[in-house]
Design a protein around this motif. Structure first.
Motif, PDB file in Angstrom:
ATOM      1  N   PHE A  55     -37.124 -71.345 -18.404  1.00  0.00           N
ATOM      2  CA  PHE A  55     -37.167 -70.729 -19.730  1.00  0.00           C
ATOM      3  C   PHE A  55     -38.609 -70.656 -20.204  1.00  0.00           C
ATOM      4  CE2 PHE A  55     -33.044 -73.188 -19.758  1.00  0.00           C
ATOM      5  CZ  PHE A  55     -32.288 -72.106 -19.344  1.00  0.00           C
TER       6      PHE A  55
ATOM      7  N   PHE B 278     -32.702 -71.405  -8.833  1.00  0.00           N
ATOM      8  CA  PHE B 278     -32.717 -69.973  -8.599  1.00  0.00           C
ATOM      9  C   PHE B 278     -33.906 -69.566  -7.730  1.00  0.00           C
ATOM     10  CE2 PHE B 278     -30.042 -70.515 -12.204  1.00  0.00           C
ATOM     11  CZ  PHE B 278     -29.114 -69.495 -12.117  1.00  0.00           C
TER      12      PHE B 278
ATOM     13  N   PHE C  10     -32.599 -79.300 -21.220  1.00  0.00           N
ATOM     14  CA  PHE C  10     -31.647 -78.291 -21.697  1.00  0.00           C
ATOM     15  C   PHE C  10     -30.204 -78.605 -21.285  1.00  0.00           C
ATOM     16  CE2 PHE C  10     -29.308 -74.315 -21.615  1.00  0.00           C
ATOM     17  CZ  PHE C  10     -29.672 -73.717 -22.804  1.00  0.00           C
TER      18      PHE C  10
ATOM     19  N   SER D 294     -31.359 -63.712 -14.826  1.00  0.00           N
ATOM     20  CA  SER D 294     -31.155 -65.045 -14.257  1.00  0.00           C
ATOM     21  C   SER D 294     -31.499 -66.139 -15.268  1.00  0.00           C
ATOM     22  CB  SER D 294     -31.973 -65.218 -12.979  1.00  0.00           C
ATOM     23  OG  SER D 294     -33.342 -65.261 -13.278  1.00  0.00           O
ATOM     24  N   LEU D 295     -32.281 -65.819 -16.302  1.00  0.00           N
ATOM     25  CA  LEU D 295     -32.544 -66.821 -17.343  1.00  0.00           C
ATOM     26  C   LEU D 295     -31.253 -67.195 -18.056  1.00  0.00           C
ATOM     27  CD1 LEU D 295     -35.832 -65.459 -18.911  1.00  0.00           C
ATOM     28  CD2 LEU D 295     -35.552 -67.476 -17.482  1.00  0.00           C
TER      29      LEU D 295
ATOM     30  N   PRO E 135     -34.219 -66.188 -28.730  1.00  0.00           N
ATOM     31  CA  PRO E 135     -35.663 -66.474 -28.842  1.00  0.00           C
ATOM     32  C   PRO E 135     -36.518 -65.547 -27.979  1.00  0.00           C
ATOM     33  CG  PRO E 135     -34.443 -68.481 -28.326  1.00  0.00           C
ATOM     34  CD  PRO E 135     -33.461 -67.373 -28.315  1.00  0.00           C
ATOM     35  N   LEU E 136     -36.019 -65.204 -26.794  1.00  0.00           N
ATOM     36  CA  LEU E 136     -36.802 -64.341 -25.919  1.00  0.00           C
ATOM     37  C   LEU E 136     -36.769 -62.895 -26.396  1.00  0.00           C
ATOM     38  CD1 LEU E 136     -35.807 -65.837 -22.471  1.00  0.00           C
ATOM     39  CD2 LEU E 136     -37.983 -66.055 -23.654  1.00  0.00           C
TER      40      LEU E 136
ATOM     41  N   PRO F 215     -21.314 -69.371 -23.908  1.00  0.00           N
ATOM     42  CA  PRO F 215     -21.954 -68.076 -24.210  1.00  0.00           C
ATOM     43  C   PRO F 215     -22.747 -68.042 -25.516  1.00  0.00           C
ATOM     44  CG  PRO F 215     -19.773 -67.732 -23.341  1.00  0.00           C
ATOM     45  CD  PRO F 215     -19.939 -69.216 -23.453  1.00  0.00           C
TER      46      PRO F 215
ATOM     47  N   HIS G 296     -39.961 -69.912 -22.987  1.00  0.00           N
ATOM     48  CA  HIS G 296     -40.287 -70.321 -24.351  1.00  0.00           C
ATOM     49  C   HIS G 296     -40.142 -71.823 -24.552  1.00  0.00           C
ATOM     50  CE1 HIS G 296     -36.040 -69.652 -24.001  1.00  0.00           C
ATOM     51  NE2 HIS G 296     -35.784 -70.132 -25.190  1.00  0.00           N
TER      52      HIS G 296
ATOM     53  N   ALA H 277     -24.416 -74.323 -20.891  1.00  0.00           N
ATOM     54  CA  ALA H 277     -24.441 -73.692 -22.207  1.00  0.00           C
ATOM     55  C   ALA H 277     -23.327 -72.656 -22.293  1.00  0.00           C
ATOM     56  CB  ALA H 277     -25.796 -73.038 -22.448  1.00  0.00           C
TER      57      ALA H 277
ATOM     58  N   ARG I 273     -29.965 -70.064 -27.793  1.00  0.00           N
ATOM     59  CA  ARG I 273     -31.082 -70.862 -27.263  1.00  0.00           C
ATOM     60  C   ARG I 273     -31.989 -70.096 -26.304  1.00  0.00           C
ATOM     61  NH1 ARG I 273     -30.766 -76.456 -27.374  1.00  0.00           N
ATOM     62  NH2 ARG I 273     -32.843 -76.246 -26.475  1.00  0.00           N
ATOM     63  N   VAL I 274     -31.434 -69.085 -25.640  1.00  0.00           N
ATOM     64  CA  VAL I 274     -32.234 -68.384 -24.627  1.00  0.00           C
ATOM     65  C   VAL I 274     -32.418 -66.898 -24.958  1.00  0.00           C
ATOM     66  CG1 VAL I 274     -32.386 -67.741 -22.194  1.00  0.00           C
ATOM     67  CG2 VAL I 274     -31.610 -70.020 -22.829  1.00  0.00           C
TER      68      VAL I 274
ATOM     69  N   LYS J 277     -24.190 -70.436 -27.164  1.00  0.00           N
ATOM     70  CA  LYS J 277     -25.425 -71.238 -27.059  1.00  0.00           C
ATOM     71  C   LYS J 277     -26.446 -70.551 -26.153  1.00  0.00           C
ATOM     72  CE  LYS J 277     -24.660 -75.732 -28.735  1.00  0.00           C
ATOM     73  NZ  LYS J 277     -23.956 -76.984 -28.416  1.00  0.00           N
TER      74      LYS J 277
ATOM     75  N   GLN K 221     -28.279 -66.711 -16.875  1.00  0.00           N
ATOM     76  CA  GLN K 221     -27.400 -67.357 -15.903  1.00  0.00           C
ATOM     77  C   GLN K 221     -27.785 -68.821 -15.736  1.00  0.00           C
ATOM     78  OE1 GLN K 221     -27.659 -64.893 -12.443  1.00  0.00           O
ATOM     79  NE2 GLN K 221     -26.014 -63.551 -13.137  1.00  0.00           N
ATOM     80  N   ALA K 222     -29.092 -69.074 -15.745  1.00  0.00           N
ATOM     81  CA  ALA K 222     -29.545 -70.462 -15.618  1.00  0.00           C
ATOM     82  C   ALA K 222     -29.027 -71.286 -16.787  1.00  0.00           C
ATOM     83  CB  ALA K 222     -31.066 -70.516 -15.558  1.00  0.00           C
ATOM     84  N   ALA K 223     -29.065 -70.731 -17.983  1.00  0.00           N
ATOM     85  CA  ALA K 223     -28.582 -71.453 -19.160  1.00  0.00           C
ATOM     86  C   ALA K 223     -27.091 -71.740 -19.032  1.00  0.00           C
ATOM     87  CB  ALA K 223     -28.863 -70.650 -20.422  1.00  0.00           C
ATOM     88  N   ALA K 224     -26.343 -70.724 -18.576  1.00  0.00           N
ATOM     89  CA  ALA K 224     -24.898 -70.916 -18.395  1.00  0.00           C
ATOM     90  C   ALA K 224     -24.648 -71.965 -17.318  1.00  0.00           C
ATOM     91  CB  ALA K 224     -24.221 -69.599 -18.018  1.00  0.00           C
ATOM     92  N   ASP K 225     -25.461 -71.925 -16.286  1.00  0.00           N
ATOM     93  CA  ASP K 225     -25.339 -72.887 -15.192  1.00  0.00           C
ATOM     94  C   ASP K 225     -25.603 -74.307 -15.698  1.00  0.00           C
ATOM     95  OD1 ASP K 225     -25.085 -73.251 -12.253  1.00  0.00           O
ATOM     96  OD2 ASP K 225     -27.094 -74.097 -12.500  1.00  0.00           O
ATOM     97  N   LEU K 226     -26.464 -74.407 -16.723  1.00  0.00           N
ATOM     98  CA  LEU K 226     -26.798 -75.712 -17.302  1.00  0.00           C
ATOM     99  C   LEU K 226     -25.890 -76.019 -18.497  1.00  0.00           C
ATOM    100  CD1 LEU K 226     -30.623 -75.296 -16.978  1.00  0.00           C
ATOM    101  CD2 LEU K 226     -29.292 -77.073 -15.847  1.00  0.00           C
TER     102      LEU K 226
ATOM    103  N   MET L 207     -26.924 -79.679 -23.632  1.00  0.00           N
ATOM    104  CA  MET L 207     -25.675 -78.929 -23.657  1.00  0.00           C
ATOM    105  C   MET L 207     -24.475 -79.821 -23.354  1.00  0.00           C
ATOM    106  SD  MET L 207     -26.390 -75.955 -24.618  1.00  0.00           S
ATOM    107  CE  MET L 207     -27.976 -76.013 -25.381  1.00  0.00           C
TER     108      MET L 207
END
Lengths: 276, 368
Positions: free
Chosen positions: B98, B92, B109, A177-178, A199-200, A189, B100, A187, A195-196, A191, A180-185, B113
Motif C-alpha cells: 500500500f 503478490f 494491516f 492487486s492493491l 485514500p488512493l 469489501p 499510502h 479486509a 482503507r485502500v 474496509k 486484492q491484497a487488502a481483501a487477502d489481508l 482487520m
C-alpha cells in the motif's frame, strides 16, 4: 529508478519536440494569443478611470465598488451555493459511477453506461439547456414546486461527466492487486474501500470536484435557461451588465473569477502530479 | 492414504477453472486438477506461462471461484468463501504494497482487520520485521524502498497474520539474479522457521529445484508430475517435464521388458540396459522415448568399455565445464556435459571419434 544512459538521453533529445527549430517561438505566440486578452482585462480592473481601454492610474476602487455592489454580492452567493452543492452531489455520483465502471466484473452494457455518462460532453449545451428547461417546466407544472433546486439539479447533471473523467482515470491507473491484497489481508469489501481504494483515489476525487466546481461556476447557457427569478449567478449578472456597457467593475469581478480558476486548476494539476 | 489427505494443508479435488461460457467455447485454465499439499511443506507449482499455475493459486486465495471441483484447507471447504475469510495470505508478483502507508502500517494491516489488540500488533510487527531483517525501516514509506526491500516487506506483511498457508505468486521474478539467489535461501529459511505451508508459483525450474520439498509440473491446465526435486529431475515421467527442466537428451529406443517401475530398453544407437518406467507407459516391445541427462554421460578411453560411440560435432564452453554435441551412428545427436576439474582428462576437438559411458540407472523412459 530507471537508469537512462547518456546515449538514450541524446536519442530522446533528438526526437523531443522542444529541440525542433521554431518550437519556442510558436509556443510563445500561442500563449500570448491565449492570455493577452485576460492580461488586458486584469490590467484594466486596476484602472482608476471609468474606461476599460485607456489607462490612467492604478487604483482598487473598482474592487471596492464591486465588493459593495449588492447585485454582485447576491449573484456571487447564488453562484457559490449552486457550485458547491452541485460539486458535492456530482462528485459523489461520479465516484460511484467510476467505481462501478472499473471495479466490477465486466457486465452487459458497461460500455453503454460509460458512453451515457460521458454523453453530455458531446451534446451541444444549448440542446441540453432547452431540454432541461422543458423537462423542469413539466415537473413544475405537475408538482407546483419551484426554487433553486432545479438550477442545482441541472448543474449537478452536467458536472457529473467532468468529475467522472479524472476519477475514472485515477481508478484505471490504480493496480487492482492493491485491493486484492487488502481483501487477502482480511479486509471485507467496505474496509477495502475505506482503507485502500478511497485514500488512493483521493487525488482523483479532489481533481474531479474542483473541475465540477469550476464548470458549474462559469456555466452560462444552461443557467440562462433554467435559472428562475432571483437565481442570477455571477456569469449571468456579468452578461446582464455588459449589455449596459462595460465598466472596470466587471473587470474586477472577472479578475477574481480568473484568480479562483487559476488556484483550483493549479491544485488539480499539483494533486494529480504528486503520486507519479 | 486417506489419513494423509485428511490432514493435508490444501486438498484440491478435481478442480477446473473455465473462463467463458463452457468447456468448448471458453478457455480451460485448469482441467480437473487434483492435488494434496501437506502441512509444513514448501510446495512449488512450476510451468510455463499460461499453464494454470497462477489460476490455481488465485483459486486457493479466493480471487477466482472454481468452475467445478472443491478445495479444502485443513479439511475445511473453501468454496464460496471470499478472500477475506480465508486464513491464507498472498505475496503478490509485484508486491502490491500500500503506497499510502509506511512499512509498519502495511504489515499491521492484516492484524488490524482481524481485530488483534494493538499491543499484540506492535509485537508481531516487530517480530516479522526481524524475521525478514528489516527492523530499521519500519517507518519508511514503501516507495522509498529498493526492490529487494519491498519484497521483504511483502513477505512480512503476508506472514504477520500467521496464515495457515502462504501463497507466493512468482515473487522473485522482478529481482535481479544475485538478489534472487539470496531470496531463495531466505525463503527456504523463513519456511523452516515459521513452519507455515508455502505454495510457490514460478516458471523458473532452477528456483523450483533449489527451494521446494515437492514440485508439481504443470502444462495446459494439467498437472503432469508431482514429486520431490530429485524425482522430477532424475525420473521425469513425461517428455514435457524432461524438456522443461534442465538439459536432457531424448533418444529413441525399444521397450524390451518391464518389471514394476523398472524396464530394460535397447537404444536405437545400440546400448541395452535398465531404465526407469513411468506408470502410463505399457507398450512392451514398442518404440519409446528414453531420456538421459548430459551429466550422466562420460568419456571413456577404450571402445570396449563404451556404451555408445560417435563423432564430436560441436563443443561449447560454459565456464565450469564443456558441452559436447556428439553424433551417434543412427544419426541422433546427444549432449555430453563435462565439468573441467580432475586430472588425466584428454582434450577432445570437433571431428574426434569419442567413446561414451552411461552412468548406471540414469536412463528414464518418457510418456508423451
Amino acid at each position: 529508478m530507471v537508469d537512462v544512459t547518456a546515449a538514450a538521453r541524446k536519442k530522446v533529445k533528438d526526437i523531443d519536440l522542444k529541440h525542433q527549430p521554431g518550437f519556442s517561438q510558436i509556443a510563445w505566440f500561442c500563449i500570448a494569443v491565449l492570455y493577452a486578452p485576460i492580461a488586458v482585462l486584469v490590467l484594466f480592473s486596476f484602472n482608476e478611470n471609468r474606461s476599460v481601454t485607456i489607462w490612467t492610474q492604478f487604483s482598487l476602487d473598482w474592487y471596492v465598488k464591486a465588493w459593495n455592489n449588492e447585485g454582485i454580492q447576491h449573484a456571487a452567493l447564488v453562484s457559490l451555493e449552486v457550485a458547491l452543492v452541485a460539486m458535492l452531489l456530482s462528485t459523489i455520483m461520479a465516484t460511484m459511477a467510476a467505481l462501478v465502471t472499473t471495479r466490477t466484473a465486466p457486465y452487459r452494457g458497461m460500455n453503454v453506461a460509460v458512453a451515457v455518462i460521458n454523453q453530455p460532453l458531446m451534446v451541444p449545451e444549448v440542446v441540453t439547456a432547452v431540454a432541461t428547461l422543458i423537462f423542469f417546466a413539466i415537473i413544475k407544472q405537475l408538482t407546483g414546486i419551484s426554487g433553486i433546486g432545479y438550477l442545482i439539479a441541472a448543474h449537478t447533471a452536467f458536472c457529473v461527466p467532468f468529475a467522472y473523467m479524472p476519477i475514472r482515470a485515477r481508478l484505471e491507473d490504480m493496480d487492482l492487486s492493491l485491493e486484492q491484497a487488502a481483501a487477502d489481508l482480511y479486509a471485507p469489501p467496505f474496509k477495502v474501500f475505506r482503507r485502500v481504494t478511497l485514500p488512493l483515489l483521493m487525488p482523483g476525487i479532489l481533481a474531479g470536484a474542483m473541475l465540477a466546481f469550476i464548470v458549474s461556476l462559469d456555466d452560462v447557457i444552461i443557467t440562462l435557461f433554467v435559472a428562475g427569478p432571483g437565481e442570477t449567478t455571477l456569469p449571468l449578472y456579468i452578461l446582464g451588465q455588459i449589455r449596459r456597457g462595460v465598466t472596470p467593475e466587471i473587470n474586477a469581478v472577472s479578475t477574481v473569477f480568473v484568480g479562483i480558476s487559476v488556484v483550483l486548476v493549479s491544485f488539480i494539476f499539483l494533486s494529480g502530479k504528486d503520486k507519479k | 492414504m486417506s489419513d494423509q489427505t485428511a490432514t493435508a494443508a490444501i486438498d484440491i479435488r478435481k478442480t477446473s477453472k473455465i473462463y467463458g461460457r463452457d468447456r468448448d467455447t471458453g478457455v480451460v485454465a485448469l482441467d480437473q486438477v487434483s492435488l494434496a499439499i501437506a502441512d509444513n511443506e514448501f510446495f512449488t507449482l512450476l510451468g510455463p506461462s499460461g499453464c494454470g499455475k497462477t489460476t490455481l493459486l488465485r483459486l486457493i486465495a479466493g480471487f477466482e471461484q472454481p468452475t467445478e471441483g472443491e478445495i479444502l484447507l485443513f479439511g475445511e471447504h473453501l468454496e464460496g468463501l471470499p478472500p477475506y475469510k480465508r486464513p491464507v495470505n498472498t505475496v503478490f508478483q509485484h508486491y502490491a504494497l500500500f503506497p499510502h502507508m509506511t512499512v509498519a502500517e502495511n504489515i499491521s494491516f492484516g492484524l488490524e482487520m482481524l481485530n488483534t489488540p494493538a499491543s499484540e500488533i506492535a509485537d508481531t510487527v516487530k517480530e516479522v520485521l526481524g524475521l525478514v531483517q528489516m527492523e530499521t525501516l519500519a517507518d519508511r514509506k514503501t516507495d522509498q524502498l529498493s526492490g529487494g526491500q519491498q519484497q521483504r516487506v511483502a513477505l512480512a506483511r503476508a506472514l504477520a497474520p500467521k496464515p495457515k498457508v502462504l501463497l507466493l505468486d512468482e515473487p522473485l521474478s522482478a529481482l535481479d539474479f544475485k538478489l534472487r539467489k539470496e531470496m531463495q535461501v531466505e525463503l527456504k529459511r523463513l519456511q523452516n522457521e515459521t513452519g507455515i505451508t508455502f505454495i510457490f508459483v514460478t516458471h523458473d525450474q532452477e528456483e523450483a529445484l533449489a527451494m521446494s520439498d515437492r514440485v508439481a509440473v504443470m502444462r495446459d491446465g494439467l498437472i503432469l508430475q508431482v514429486g520431490n526435486p530429485n524425482e522430477i529431475y532424475d525420473r521425469p515421467a513425461k517428455r514435457f517435464v524432461a524438456d522443461f527442466i534442465g538439459d536432457i537428451n531424448i533418444l529413441k529406443g525399444k521397450l524390451l521388458s518391464q518389471d514394476g517401475a523398472q524396464a530394460t530398453v535397447k537404444l536405437e544407437a545400440g546400448y541395452e540396459g535398465n531404465a526407469g518406467l513411468p506408470m502410463d507407459v505399457t507398450n512392451l516391445g514398442g518404440e519409446v522415448s528414453i531420456a538421459i541427462r548430459p551429466e550422466q554421460l562420460s568419456f571413456v578411453a577404450e571402445a570396449g568399455a563404451a556404451d555408445l560411440s560417435g563423432s564430436i560435432q560441436h563443443i561449447s564452453y560454459f565456464g565450469s565445464g564443456f558441452d559436447y554435441e556428439i553424433m551417434l551412428p543412427g544419426g541422433e545427436t546427444i549432449m555430453l556435459q563435462l565439468q573441467n576439474r580432475g586430472a588425466g582428462k584428454r582434450a577432445y576437438s570437433v571431428g574426434d571419434q569419442a567413446h561414451i559411458a552411461i552412468s548406471e540407472n540414469s536412463l528414464q523412459i518418457l510418456a508423451d
